[in-house]
Design an enzyme around this catalytic site. Structure first.
Site, short mmCIF file in Angstrom:
data_model
loop_
_atom_site.label_atom_id
_atom_site.label_comp_id
_atom_site.label_asym_id
_atom_site.label_seq_id
_atom_site.Cartn_x
_atom_site.Cartn_y
_atom_site.Cartn_z
N ASP A 1 -12.62 -29.44 -111.02
CA ASP A 1 -13.84 -28.71 -111.35
C ASP A 1 -14.88 -29.12 -110.30
O ASP A 1 -15.50 -30.17 -110.42
CB ASP A 1 -14.32 -29.08 -112.76
CG ASP A 1 -15.63 -28.41 -113.13
OD1 ASP A 1 -15.86 -27.26 -112.70
OD2 ASP A 1 -16.45 -29.03 -113.83
N GLU B 1 -11.15 -24.59 -110.14
CA GLU B 1 -11.99 -23.57 -110.77
C GLU B 1 -12.74 -22.82 -109.69
O GLU B 1 -13.29 -23.41 -108.76
CB GLU B 1 -12.96 -24.22 -111.76
CG GLU B 1 -13.67 -23.18 -112.60
CD GLU B 1 -14.44 -23.80 -113.75
OE1 GLU B 1 -13.90 -23.84 -114.86
OE2 GLU B 1 -15.57 -24.26 -113.50
N ASP C 1 -17.21 -33.00 -116.92
CA ASP C 1 -16.58 -32.40 -115.75
C ASP C 1 -15.09 -32.74 -115.66
O ASP C 1 -14.29 -31.93 -115.19
CB ASP C 1 -17.33 -32.81 -114.48
CG ASP C 1 -18.74 -32.21 -114.46
OD1 ASP C 1 -18.85 -30.99 -114.31
OD2 ASP C 1 -19.71 -32.97 -114.62
#
Length: 159
Positions: free
Chosen positions: A7, A67, A139
């Site tokens: 991420d 992502e 995260d």
């Protein structure tokens, strides 16, 4: 299959390596790469690259799932996030790993079942799926979700 989920963020980059054994997800490692405010951006990018490179070197995932950038109002932040994504992709490709990209909507849908889920819903679902005793960092949780999304996506493709 062992997958490194990432991420990317311009302040915090989450990572999580997940392995699926039979019908169970196993947490190999997870965490957050936190960047110091005021640090030169080039130094920040180097830190993210070096840490991800070391994680890949040590844990030997089979693939990287990252992502994709979501749309936002702050263009400058999105550009910085794009640079972080670039060094993360480079870290995986330097190890000759395939790199896959998933939108936040795809990730949330794969883990929570709803593409517009809140971050806390993702965290709680990851806690349950991974059998963590407490909520994982925000995260890192998102990164674990990206890895699970890829594992589930590969399962559909191979059927």
């Amino acid at each position: 299959m062992r997958v490194l989920g990432i991420d990317p963020g311009s302040i915090v980059t989450g990572y999580g390596i997940v392995e699926k054994v039979q019908e169970r997800y196993i947490d190999v490692t997870h965490g957050e790469i936190k960047l110091k405010r005021g640090l030169l951006f080039t130094a920040s990018l180097e830190k993210v690259y070096n840490e991800l490179f070391s994680i890949i070197e040590g844990e030997r995932p089979d693939a990287v799932a990252i992502e994709d950038i979501f749309y936002g109002k702050n263009i400058k932040s999105l550009i910085k996030q794009g640079h972080v994504r670039g060094v993360a992709i480079l870290a995986g490709s330097k190890h000759h790993l395939p790199v896959f990209e998933y939108t936040p909507l795809e990730v949330k849908k794969a883990v929570v079942g709803y593409g517009r889920a809140e971050k806390i819903q993702v965290q709680k679902m990851i806690q349950v799926m991974m059998k963590f005793s407490e909520l994982p960092p925000e995260d890192a949780s998102d990164a674990i979700a990206v890895a699970i999304c890829h594992i589930n996506h590969q399962k559909k493709v191979s059927i």
